[in-house]
Design a protein around this motif. Structure first.
Motif, PDB file in Angstrom:
ATOM      1  N   TYR A   8       1.384  -1.138   0.146  1.00 10.26           N
ATOM      2  CA  TYR A   8       0.197   0.134   0.105  1.00 10.26           C
ATOM      3  C   TYR A   8       0.376   1.231   0.204  1.00 10.26           C
ATOM      4  CZ  TYR A   8       1.160   0.155   5.392  1.00 10.26           C
ATOM      5  OH  TYR A   8       1.553   0.306   6.061  1.00 10.26           O
ATOM      6  N   LEU A   9       2.078   0.885   0.397  1.00 10.94           N
ATOM      7  CA  LEU A   9       2.622   2.018   0.012  1.00 10.94           C
ATOM      8  C   LEU A   9       3.267   3.049  -1.047  1.00 10.94           C
ATOM      9  CD1 LEU A   9       5.281   1.156   3.696  1.00 10.94           C
ATOM     10  CD2 LEU A   9       3.203   2.722   3.912  1.00 10.94           C
ATOM     11  N   GLN A  10       3.438   2.193  -1.953  1.00 15.70           N
ATOM     12  CA  GLN A  10       3.894   2.180  -2.956  1.00 15.70           C
ATOM     13  C   GLN A  10       2.312   2.187  -3.886  1.00 15.70           C
ATOM     14  OE1 GLN A  10       5.342  -0.778  -5.128  1.00 15.70           O
ATOM     15  NE2 GLN A  10       6.991  -1.387  -3.511  1.00 15.70           N
ATOM     16  N   LEU A  11       1.220   2.611  -3.290  1.00 14.87           N
ATOM     17  CA  LEU A  11       0.298   2.806  -4.865  1.00 14.87           C
ATOM     18  C   LEU A  11       0.308   3.785  -5.440  1.00 14.87           C
ATOM     19  CD1 LEU A  11      -3.355   1.501  -2.723  1.00 14.87           C
ATOM     20  CD2 LEU A  11      -2.289   0.631  -4.717  1.00 14.87           C
ATOM     21  N   PHE A  12       0.404   5.486  -4.861  1.00 17.42           N
ATOM     22  CA  PHE A  12       0.425   6.292  -5.098  1.00 17.42           C
ATOM     23  C   PHE A  12       1.804   6.940  -5.825  1.00 17.42           C
ATOM     24  CE2 PHE A  12      -3.342   5.860  -2.608  1.00 17.42           C
ATOM     25  CZ  PHE A  12      -4.347   6.006  -3.714  1.00 17.42           C
ATOM     26  N   LYS A  13       2.811   5.771  -5.531  1.00 18.41           N
ATOM     27  CA  LYS A  13       4.100   6.784  -6.590  1.00 18.41           C
ATOM     28  C   LYS A  13       4.165   5.625  -7.941  1.00 18.41           C
ATOM     29  CE  LYS A  13       6.464   6.050  -1.963  1.00 18.41           C
ATOM     30  NZ  LYS A  13       7.567   5.232  -1.294  1.00 18.41           N
ATOM     31  N   PRO A  14       4.706   6.405  -9.040  1.00 21.33           N
ATOM     32  CA  PRO A  14       5.100   5.983 -10.370  1.00 21.33           C
ATOM     33  C   PRO A  14       5.477   4.117 -10.225  1.00 21.33           C
ATOM     34  CG  PRO A  14       6.446   8.156 -10.031  1.00 21.33           C
ATOM     35  CD  PRO A  14       5.876   7.321  -8.074  1.00 21.33           C
ATOM     36  N   GLU A  15       6.271   3.457  -9.116  1.00 22.08           N
ATOM     37  CA  GLU A  15       6.696   2.133  -9.276  1.00 22.08           C
ATOM     38  C   GLU A  15       5.348   1.731  -8.983  1.00 22.08           C
ATOM     39  OE1 GLU A  15       8.677   4.458  -4.833  1.00 22.08           O
ATOM     40  OE2 GLU A  15       8.465   4.504  -7.859  1.00 22.08           O
ATOM     41  N   GLY A  16       4.122   2.192  -8.023  1.00 24.50           N
ATOM     42  CA  GLY A  16       2.974   1.416  -8.001  1.00 24.50           C
ATOM     43  C   GLY A  16       2.163   1.072  -9.009  1.00 24.50           C
ATOM     44  N   PHE A  17       2.839   1.907  -9.713  1.00 20.80           N
ATOM     45  CA  PHE A  17       0.976   2.463 -10.910  1.00 20.80           C
ATOM     46  C   PHE A  17       0.740   0.829 -11.496  1.00 20.80           C
ATOM     47  CE2 PHE A  17      -0.246   3.260 -15.163  1.00 20.80           C
ATOM     48  CZ  PHE A  17      -1.736   3.840 -15.493  1.00 20.80           C
ATOM     49  N   TRP A  18       1.708   0.302 -11.576  1.00 27.45           N
ATOM     50  CA  TRP A  18       0.792  -1.371 -12.260  1.00 27.45           C
ATOM     51  C   TRP A  18       0.051  -1.796 -10.679  1.00 27.45           C
ATOM     52  CZ3 TRP A  18       1.387  -5.725  -9.112  1.00 27.45           C
ATOM     53  CH2 TRP A  18       2.319  -5.635  -7.492  1.00 27.45           C
ATOM     54  N   LEU A  19       0.772  -1.433  -9.538  1.00 27.29           N
ATOM     55  CA  LEU A  19      -0.483  -2.021  -8.486  1.00 27.29           C
ATOM     56  C   LEU A  19      -1.974  -0.841  -8.637  1.00 27.29           C
ATOM     57  CD1 LEU A  19      -0.732  -4.222  -5.700  1.00 27.29           C
ATOM     58  CD2 LEU A  19       0.216  -1.841  -4.440  1.00 27.29           C
ATOM     59  N   LEU A  20      -1.568  -0.086  -8.532  1.00 29.01           N
ATOM     60  CA  LEU A  20      -3.087   0.609  -8.630  1.00 29.01           C
ATOM     61  C   LEU A  20      -3.411   0.438  -9.756  1.00 29.01           C
ATOM     62  CD1 LEU A  20      -4.473   3.137  -7.585  1.00 29.01           C
ATOM     63  CD2 LEU A  20      -3.210   4.791  -8.868  1.00 29.01           C
TER      64      LEU A  20
END
Length: 184
Positions: free
Chosen positions: A82-94
């Motif tokens: 959840y910490l990566q959700l709104f970061k560029p590297e977390g776009f895939w997860l979103l």
């Protein structure tokens, strides 16, 4: 260590959930097609399909959807995803989570069709249900690609791939319909 067990259980229930999502529309199709038969055969088949659909839906598909959700949230929290959700590297997860939400919407649409058929209401043709049956395939491919390839995949190429997959599935449905119509 607990994280890996949660993840394993999540994957197991994703598989059983998809089994239900793939098979229920097939039963819907067979149930609709039974309406083409003489009434005595219709009754027997509708009873049999009802007997098959209820345990599949309430005993496998729904519990699997719920456990998938609970385990998915657990993995998201325990793995700190959840910490990566709104970061560029977390776009895939979103993007994956958006697809999962849409998959649950699809699940609810199947529930509506299930309730209709249980009440003897057949709003959709077998051809419409065949197309609707392929929606789960599209979601499965998109979600697995996102999870495995993550940020290495281009959104553009991902969309092109999905459009190509949808085109192939629609062509396969048309070809199957032509073959089925020739046999009749």
């Amino acid at each position: 260590m607990a994280y890996l067990y949660l993840k394993a259980v999540h994957i197991i229930f994703v598989v059983t959930w998809f089994a239900g999502l793939f098979y229920m529309p097939r039963l819907f199709i067979y149930n609709v097609e039974a309406n083409r038969l003489p009434s005595s055969e219709q009754e027997v088949l509708h009873r049999q399909f009802t007997k098959m659909m209820k345990p599949l839906w309430y005993g496998i598909t729904w519990p699997s959807a719920v456990i998938t959700l609970l385990m998915g949230v657990s993995v998201l929290i325990k793995g700190d995803w959840y910490l990566q959700l709104f970061k560029p590297e977390g776009f895939w997860l979103l993007l994956k989570l958006v697809l999962v939400l849409l998959l649950y919407a699809y699940h609810f649409s199947l529930h509506r069709i299930f309730k209709q058929q249980m009440a003897g209401i057949y709003k959709y043709t077998s051809d419409q249900l065949r197309m609707w049956n392929e929606v789960a395939t599209v979601f499965l491919v998109a979600i697995v690609m996102l999870v495995v390839v993550k940020k290495e995949i281009s959104v553009i190429w991902g969309l092109v791939g999905m459009i190509l997959l949808i085109f192939i599935l629609m062509m396969a449905i048309r070809i199957y319909k032509r073959i089925r119509n020739r046999k009749q």
